[in-house]
Structures are given as C-alpha cells and as structure tokens.
Design a protein around this motif. Structure first.
Motif, PDB file in Angstrom:
ATOM      1  N   ARG A  20      53.043  -7.157  -9.805  1.00 49.11           N
ATOM      2  CA  ARG A  20      53.390  -8.558  -9.544  1.00 49.11           C
ATOM      3  C   ARG A  20      53.761  -8.751  -8.076  1.00 49.11           C
ATOM      4  N   ARG A  21      54.542  -7.816  -7.516  1.00 45.64           N
ATOM      5  CA  ARG A  21      54.910  -7.899  -6.101  1.00 45.64           C
ATOM      6  C   ARG A  21      53.675  -7.770  -5.219  1.00 45.64           C
ATOM      7  N   ALA A  22      52.772  -6.859  -5.558  1.00 42.41           N
ATOM      8  CA  ALA A  22      51.542  -6.689  -4.782  1.00 42.41           C
ATOM      9  C   ALA A  22      50.695  -7.954  -4.837  1.00 42.41           C
ATOM     10  N   GLU A  23      50.562  -8.544  -6.014  1.00 43.66           N
ATOM     11  CA  GLU A  23      49.782  -9.778  -6.158  1.00 43.66           C
ATOM     12  C   GLU A  23      50.397 -10.894  -5.319  1.00 43.66           C
ATOM     13  N   LEU A  24      51.713 -11.015  -5.311  1.00 46.32           N
ATOM     14  CA  LEU A  24      52.389 -12.033  -4.510  1.00 46.32           C
ATOM     15  C   LEU A  24      52.112 -11.806  -3.021  1.00 46.32           C
ATOM     16  N   ARG A  25      52.215 -10.563  -2.566  1.00 42.12           N
ATOM     17  CA  ARG A  25      51.948 -10.259  -1.157  1.00 42.12           C
ATOM     18  C   ARG A  25      50.504 -10.573  -0.791  1.00 42.12           C
ATOM     19  N   LEU A  26      49.581 -10.297  -1.699  1.00 42.21           N
ATOM     20  CA  LEU A  26      48.172 -10.593  -1.418  1.00 42.21           C
ATOM     21  C   LEU A  26      47.934 -12.102  -1.355  1.00 42.21           C
ATOM     22  N   ARG A  27      48.561 -12.856  -2.230  1.00 40.15           N
ATOM     23  CA  ARG A  27      48.431 -14.321  -2.175  1.00 40.15           C
ATOM     24  C   ARG A  27      48.979 -14.848  -0.847  1.00 40.15           C
ATOM     25  N   GLU A  28      50.084 -14.261  -0.384  1.00 41.73           N
ATOM     26  CA  GLU A  28      50.636 -14.653   0.912  1.00 41.73           C
ATOM     27  C   GLU A  28      49.671 -14.293   2.044  1.00 41.73           C
ATOM     28  N   ALA A  29      49.000 -13.140   1.937  1.00 46.51           N
ATOM     29  CA  ALA A  29      48.019 -12.732   2.945  1.00 46.51           C
ATOM     30  C   ALA A  29      46.841 -13.709   2.986  1.00 46.51           C
ATOM     31  N   VAL A  30      46.453 -14.219   1.820  1.00 46.65           N
ATOM     32  CA  VAL A  30      45.393 -15.235   1.772  1.00 46.65           C
ATOM     33  C   VAL A  30      45.882 -16.499   2.466  1.00 46.65           C
ATOM     34  N   SER A  31      47.103 -16.929   2.174  1.00 48.31           N
ATOM     35  CA  SER A  31      47.668 -18.137   2.784  1.00 48.31           C
ATOM     36  C   SER A  31      47.750 -18.022   4.303  1.00 48.31           C
ATOM     37  N   ARG A  32      48.045 -16.829   4.800  1.00 47.61           N
ATOM     38  CA  ARG A  32      48.144 -16.607   6.246  1.00 47.61           C
ATOM     39  C   ARG A  32      46.792 -16.372   6.912  1.00 47.61           C
ATOM     40  N   GLY A  33      45.720 -16.290   6.118  1.00 44.85           N
ATOM     41  CA  GLY A  33      44.394 -16.057   6.682  1.00 44.85           C
ATOM     42  C   GLY A  33      44.101 -14.600   6.987  1.00 44.85           C
ATOM     43  N   GLU A  34      44.920 -13.696   6.452  1.00 44.35           N
ATOM     44  CA  GLU A  34      44.688 -12.258   6.653  1.00 44.35           C
ATOM     45  C   GLU A  34      43.619 -11.739   5.701  1.00 44.35           C
ATOM     46  N   PHE A  62      35.567  -2.734   2.240  1.00 45.78           N
ATOM     47  CA  PHE A  62      36.118  -3.016   0.919  1.00 45.78           C
ATOM     48  C   PHE A  62      36.487  -4.492   0.810  1.00 45.78           C
ATOM     49  N   SER A  63      36.536  -4.965  -0.407  1.00 49.97           N
ATOM     50  CA  SER A  63      37.011  -6.315  -0.702  1.00 49.97           C
ATOM     51  C   SER A  63      38.307  -6.181  -1.493  1.00 49.97           C
ATOM     52  N   VAL A  64      39.059  -7.277  -1.538  1.00 52.90           N
ATOM     53  CA  VAL A  64      40.357  -7.255  -2.198  1.00 52.90           C
ATOM     54  C   VAL A  64      40.415  -8.390  -3.219  1.00 52.90           C
ATOM     55  N   PRO A  65      40.597  -8.065  -4.498  1.00 54.48           N
ATOM     56  CA  PRO A  65      40.724  -9.118  -5.510  1.00 54.48           C
ATOM     57  C   PRO A  65      42.110  -9.756  -5.463  1.00 54.48           C
ATOM     58  N   VAL A  66      42.123 -11.087  -5.452  1.00 55.36           N
ATOM     59  CA  VAL A  66      43.380 -11.840  -5.495  1.00 55.36           C
ATOM     60  C   VAL A  66      43.157 -13.020  -6.429  1.00 55.36           C
ATOM     61  N   ALA A  67      43.975 -13.113  -7.460  1.00 53.20           N
ATOM     62  CA  ALA A  67      43.898 -14.206  -8.419  1.00 53.20           C
ATOM     63  C   ALA A  67      42.472 -14.378  -8.936  1.00 53.20           C
ATOM     64  N   GLN A  68      41.863 -13.294  -9.286  1.00 53.90           N
ATOM     65  CA  GLN A  68      40.520 -13.231  -9.877  1.00 53.90           C
ATOM     66  C   GLN A  68      39.429 -13.764  -8.944  1.00 53.90           C
ATOM     67  N   ARG A  69      39.685 -13.724  -7.642  1.00 55.24           N
ATOM     68  CA  ARG A  69      38.679 -14.040  -6.625  1.00 55.24           C
ATOM     69  C   ARG A  69      38.602 -12.850  -5.681  1.00 55.24           C
ATOM     70  N   VAL A  70      37.511 -12.770  -4.942  1.00 59.09           N
ATOM     71  CA  VAL A  70      37.306 -11.651  -4.029  1.00 59.09           C
ATOM     72  C   VAL A  70      37.468 -12.134  -2.587  1.00 59.09           C
ATOM     73  N   PHE A  71      38.293 -11.401  -1.830  1.00 60.75           N
ATOM     74  CA  PHE A  71      38.537 -11.695  -0.422  1.00 60.75           C
ATOM     75  C   PHE A  71      38.271 -10.445   0.410  1.00 60.75           C
ATOM     76  N   PHE A  72      38.153 -10.649   1.718  1.00 60.53           N
ATOM     77  CA  PHE A  72      37.920  -9.552   2.653  1.00 60.53           C
ATOM     78  C   PHE A  72      38.979  -9.599   3.745  1.00 60.53           C
ATOM     79  N   PRO A  73      39.398  -8.431   4.230  1.00 59.02           N
ATOM     80  CA  PRO A  73      40.362  -8.431   5.327  1.00 59.02           C
ATOM     81  C   PRO A  73      39.770  -9.121   6.561  1.00 59.02           C
TER      82      PRO A  73
END
Length: 192
Positions: A20-34, A62-73
């Motif tokens: 849960r903490r990792a998912e929250l941090r990843l959502r924040e990374a998406v919000s920041r454009g990381e 590699f890609s990173v799944p966040v909230a059932q979507r795929v993102f890239f660094p």
C-alpha cells in the motif's frame, strides 16, 4: 492497570502495508511527472511505441504498473543520462519488481554518499551502479509475490522474464536494502 499492547502483525499484513505504501509513492511519482504514460515517454525519447515495448520485453528498460495502468520512468528521456548506461544496468535488476527498480534508481544510496544511482550514472559511474544493481538484485530475496494488490490481477507471475509476464520482470517482492555484501551494506535504502 497496564495497557495491553496491540497484537503483533502477521507477515501477510506487513506485506500488504508495504505494498500500500509503495502504491501510494508510485501514485505520487505519477502526479509529479516522474512516471509517465507510454505515449509521453516514446515522444520524449524520439522512439516508437513498438521499439519501447520491445526494449521492455528484452529487459533493457522497464515499465511500472500504477493503479492498473502502465507508466515509464521519465528519467529514460533525461538528456543528461545515456540510454546505453541504463540498458547495461537494468538487466542487473532482473528479479526485482518494476516499482523496486524505479526506487533503486531514484533513492539516495549510502554507497554513493547519499546520491542516487541516476546521479552517479550522470557522473560516469556506470560500473559502480552496475555492481550496486547486482547486489540489490541478489540481496534479501523473498518468496514470490505479484506486486501491489491493485496490480496483482493484471500480472502473470511466471518467474524469470518471459513474454507471458505482463511487465517483463521476474516476480519477487522488491524488498529494499542490501546487507552482507562487501562494500555495499545498506546501499539500497528502504522503499517500504
């Protein structure tokens, strides 16, 4: 009367909290454009979706799944970072979850005097980062788990990288920290 302490957490509860903490941090990374969507990173890198997807399947990126979507660094498109350096280091993280790979590159490392591996790569320290990645990959492996609960249903937990694996990565819990490796003790910080 002394107050009763709460019962100890079960192992599965500890893992669930960490995810849960990792998912929250990843959502924040998406919000920041990381972390950015495929279309954005492909455009920034000047490449095609197909080429980028093939690099993920081959284990070079590699890609990173966040909230059932795929993102890239977003750092994949950093002009101060040689893509060749990333493609040499990333395979050394093969057994790590995608979110753990992202954390490895972006978090300050004790072995790098508090700098991140990205900073070290920009300074030409590819061999050191490569060794740290190997130590991080091999250190403290745990039983196979298939990522944060929000993503687990979209993953195929197949072990080593295979085309049937949804994100081209082996299945491991991504436990951070490296201990007992000469010269790298505590190098990878904590992602939990």
């Amino acid at each position: 009367m002394p107050s009763a302490s709460p019962p100890p957490k079960k192992f599965d509860d500890i893992f669930a909290d960490a995810y849960r903490r990792a998912e929250l941090r990843l959502r924040e990374a998406v919000s920041r454009g990381e972390l950015v969507p495929l279309e954005v990173i492909a455009q920034r890198m000047g490449t095609t979706h197909e080429s980028l997807t093939e690099s993920v399947w081959a284990g070079r990126l590699f890609s990173v799944p966040v909230a059932q979507r795929v993102f890239f660094p977003a750092f994949f498109a950093d002009p101060g970072l040689a893509r060749e350096d990333l493609e040499v280091v990333i395979p050394n993280l093969a057994s790590r979850e995608p979110w753990s790979k992202f954390a490895f590159f972006t978090m300050p490392q004790a072995a790098l005097d508090g700098r991140s591996p990205l900073d070290a790569l920009k300074r030409g320290e590819r061999e050191l980062v490569k060794r740290l990645a190997l130590a991080f990959n091999d250190g403290r492996r745990q039983a196979c788990r298939c990522g944060p609960p929000a993503v687990a249903s979209s993953r195929t937990c197949t072990g080593p990288r295979t085309k049937g694996s949804a994100y081209g990565a082996a299945c491991s819990p991504g436990v951070s920290g490296v201990s007992g490796v000469s010269g790298v003790s505590g190098a990878c910080g904590s992602s939990g």
